[in-house]
Design a protein around this motif. Structure first.
Motif, short mmCIF file in Angstrom:
data_model
loop_
_atom_site.label_atom_id
_atom_site.label_comp_id
_atom_site.label_asym_id
_atom_site.label_seq_id
_atom_site.Cartn_x
_atom_site.Cartn_y
_atom_site.Cartn_z
N TRP A 29 0.83 -1.21 0.00
CA TRP A 29 0.00 0.00 0.00
C TRP A 29 0.86 1.25 0.00
CZ3 TRP A 29 -4.51 -0.47 -1.88
CH2 TRP A 29 -5.30 -1.59 -1.62
N MET A 30 2.01 1.18 0.67
CA MET A 30 2.89 2.37 0.68
C MET A 30 3.47 2.63 -0.71
SD MET A 30 4.75 2.80 4.32
CE MET A 30 5.71 1.34 4.44
N VAL A 31 3.89 1.53 -1.36
CA VAL A 31 4.45 1.68 -2.72
C VAL A 31 3.38 2.19 -3.68
CG1 VAL A 31 5.36 0.38 -4.71
CG2 VAL A 31 6.29 -0.03 -2.42
N TYR A 32 2.20 1.62 -3.61
CA TYR A 32 1.10 2.01 -4.49
C TYR A 32 0.74 3.49 -4.27
CZ TYR A 32 -3.59 1.80 -6.68
OH TYR A 32 -4.70 2.03 -7.45
N ALA A 33 0.62 3.88 -2.99
CA ALA A 33 0.26 5.27 -2.69
C ALA A 33 1.34 6.23 -3.20
CB ALA A 33 0.07 5.45 -1.18
N ARG A 34 2.62 5.86 -3.04
CA ARG A 34 3.71 6.74 -3.50
C ARG A 34 3.67 6.88 -5.03
NH1 ARG A 34 9.02 8.09 -1.44
NH2 ARG A 34 7.90 8.04 0.55
N MET A 35 3.45 5.75 -5.69
CA MET A 35 3.44 5.81 -7.17
C MET A 35 2.22 6.57 -7.69
SD MET A 35 4.99 2.06 -8.13
CE MET A 35 4.72 2.21 -9.88
N ALA A 36 1.09 6.41 -7.00
CA ALA A 36 -0.12 7.14 -7.41
C ALA A 36 0.09 8.64 -7.19
CB ALA A 36 -1.32 6.65 -6.59
N ASP A 37 0.78 8.97 -6.12
CA ASP A 37 1.08 10.37 -5.81
C ASP A 37 1.98 10.98 -6.89
OD1 ASP A 37 0.47 12.14 -3.50
OD2 ASP A 37 2.65 12.38 -3.42
N GLN A 58 4.39 10.66 3.86
CA GLN A 58 3.45 10.40 4.96
C GLN A 58 2.76 9.04 4.83
OE1 GLN A 58 2.39 15.14 4.88
NE2 GLN A 58 0.93 13.89 5.98
N GLU A 59 3.30 8.18 3.98
CA GLU A 59 2.63 6.90 3.70
C GLU A 59 2.54 5.99 4.92
OE1 GLU A 59 5.14 8.11 1.92
OE2 GLU A 59 4.55 8.25 -0.18
N ALA A 60 3.58 5.98 5.76
CA ALA A 60 3.58 5.06 6.90
C ALA A 60 2.47 5.43 7.88
CB ALA A 60 4.93 5.06 7.60
N GLY A 212 5.81 8.77 12.92
CA GLY A 212 4.84 8.60 11.84
C GLY A 212 5.46 8.05 10.56
N ASN A 213 6.80 7.94 10.52
CA ASN A 213 7.45 7.35 9.35
C ASN A 213 7.78 5.88 9.58
OD1 ASN A 213 7.19 9.82 8.23
ND2 ASN A 213 9.35 10.14 7.77
N ASP A 214 7.28 5.37 10.69
CA ASP A 214 7.49 3.97 11.04
C ASP A 214 6.13 3.27 10.97
OD1 ASP A 214 7.80 1.54 12.31
OD2 ASP A 214 8.75 2.35 14.10
N VAL A 215 5.94 2.52 9.91
CA VAL A 215 4.62 1.92 9.66
C VAL A 215 4.21 0.95 10.78
CG1 VAL A 215 5.46 0.04 8.15
CG2 VAL A 215 3.15 0.94 7.83
N LEU A 216 5.20 0.26 11.36
CA LEU A 216 4.89 -0.70 12.42
C LEU A 216 4.43 0.01 13.69
CD1 LEU A 216 7.88 -3.19 11.95
CD2 LEU A 216 5.53 -3.43 11.13
N ALA A 217 5.12 1.09 14.03
CA ALA A 217 4.73 1.86 15.22
C ALA A 217 3.34 2.44 15.04
CB ALA A 217 5.75 2.96 15.49
N MET A 218 3.06 2.95 13.85
CA MET A 218 1.74 3.53 13.60
C MET A 218 0.65 2.46 13.68
SD MET A 218 1.52 6.73 13.45
CE MET A 218 -0.21 6.81 12.98
N TYR A 219 0.96 1.29 13.13
CA TYR A 219 -0.02 0.19 13.16
C TYR A 219 -0.34 -0.19 14.62
CZ TYR A 219 -1.96 -4.51 12.67
OH TYR A 219 -2.77 -5.61 12.77
#
Ligand SMILES: Cc1ncc(C[n+]2csc(CCOP(=O)(O)OP(=O)(O)O)c2C)c(N)n1
Ligand SMILES: [Mg+2]
Length: 359
Positions: A29-37, A58-60, A212-219
């Protein structure tokens, strides 16, 4: 600050032992969101979409928190949550339509509990609290996640909303995407508080500062906050400490108010790069898999553009189509008037083509 992996992709917190499928999903999802952006920025520069607020960097924050939600939870967004939108099931062509100025971009699929974007800063907060209070009163076991920026925290809606949430113990998770800037206004001009997270103390509920740049921490932080909300323990404020790597919107030039050094420093903390390194260390990431994801994303983005650009054109009468399920008499009268006007215009246009017709 709560962190699981640091900027170099090294595990610094407790290993959350999440399953491989979820880790892969986070990365996708992070890769997809970055490429869509990336693509949206190009489309805007080509004049194919209008003003657009990029989410790169801000993807994470968006993917980590989004994947922690259940389908039954509601999302009240701001306008910079592309990653969350996509993973919740809103097709990318809706986003493109929205930024083309087409109202149909705001029509969320029936089974997706996301509100349309809120551009008026902070206005989603009291509404998210009201919705959560309603759920509490009707004994529903779901929660409301509300996103906003650092700039939103200096508005009255923020104080009113969080105060109410604290008093009535509503099932809310407030996620402040602190990307350090509100257009050209730096975070330090938004509040004299040391952190945004600490504001929760004054409202009587927990606040947590998260990388907020750590996807695991945010999850993990969002998951825990949602569990609290759903078990009746009330709201949580999460400050996602992140950075907007691009311009505020395509109408903005950030070089006028922030330094190259600052940007370079934050590029080193890129959420996707660090997660890739982490996944590589687990033997999950490979060059082949990366290529596979990029090919899939490219294809999905291409199809989304095709759909958005080839949608049937709206008619002037559609001005009336989406506000009410049933139109009131005054609107019906206005619609009749518009139809008559359009019909007259047609007559006038035709008459020009008829020799001797009215000029
Ligand atoms: C009520 C209101 N005032 C002003 C604006 C203009 N405006 C749009 S975005 C923005 C800054 C928002 O900053 P922040 O909340 O930090 O979110 P970010 O753009 O950084 O994601 C402003 C002032 C607006 N949209 N709504
Ligand atoms: Mg901001």
């Amino acid at each position: 600050m709560f962190q699981i992996i640091d900027s170099n992709g090294k595990l610094v917190g407790l290993d959350p032992n999440l399953d491989e499928k979820l880790l892969k999903e986070m990365y996708w999802w992070m890769v997809y969101a970055r490429m869509a952006d990336d693509k949206a920025l190009k489309l805007q520069r080509q004049g194919r979409i209008g003003t657009f607020p990029p989410t790169t960097g801000q993807e994470a924050t968006q993917v980590g928190s989004g994947l922690a939600t259940d389908k039954e939870d509601w999302i009240f967004p701001a306008f910079r949550e592309l990653g969350t939108y996509l993973l919740r099931g809103i097709p990318l062509e809706k986003m493109f339509l929205y930024f083309m100025g087409d109202v149909r971009g705001n029509i969320i699929p029936e089974n997706v509990r996301n509100l349309p974007m809120y551009v008026p800063v902070s206005t989603q907060i009291p509404q998210a609290v009201g919705a959560a209070y309603g759920m509490k009163l009707s004994n529903k076991k779901n929660a409301v996640v509300c996103f906003f920026g650092d700039g939103a925290t200096s508005k009255g809606d923020f104080s009113e909303g969080l105060n109410f949430a604290g008093i009535f113990n509503t099932p809310n998770v407030f996620i402040c995407q602190n990307n350090q800037w509100a257009i050209s206004v730096p975070r330090k001009k938004q509040t004299a508080s040391k952190t945004i997270a600490q504001k929760a103390i004054a409202y009587g509920f927990p606040g947590i500062l998260v990388d907020g740049n750590d996807v695991l921490a945010m999850y993990l932080a969002t998951k825990e906050a949602l569990e609290r909300a759903k078990s009746g323990d009330g709201p949580t404020l999460i400050e996602a400490y992140t950075y907007r790597l691009r311009m505020h919107t395509t109408a903005d030039d950030p070089t006028r108010y922030r330094t190259d050094e600052e940007l370079k420093e934050w590029e080193q903390r890129d959420p996707i790069t660090r997660f890739r390194i982490y996944l590589e260390s687990l033997g999950i990431w490979s060059k082949e898999w990366q290529k596979e994801l990029e090919t899939k994303a490219e294809d999905m983005i291409k199809k989304a553009i095709e759909k958005a650009e080839n949608i049937e054109e709206l008619k002037p009468e559609d001005l009336f189509s989406y506000m009410y399920l049933e139109m009131n008499p005054s609107l019906t009268e206005q619609l009749d008037y518009l139809k008559k006007m359009l019909a007259t215009k047609e007559i006038e246009e035709n008459s020009e083509k008829i020799e001797g017709g009215f000029p």
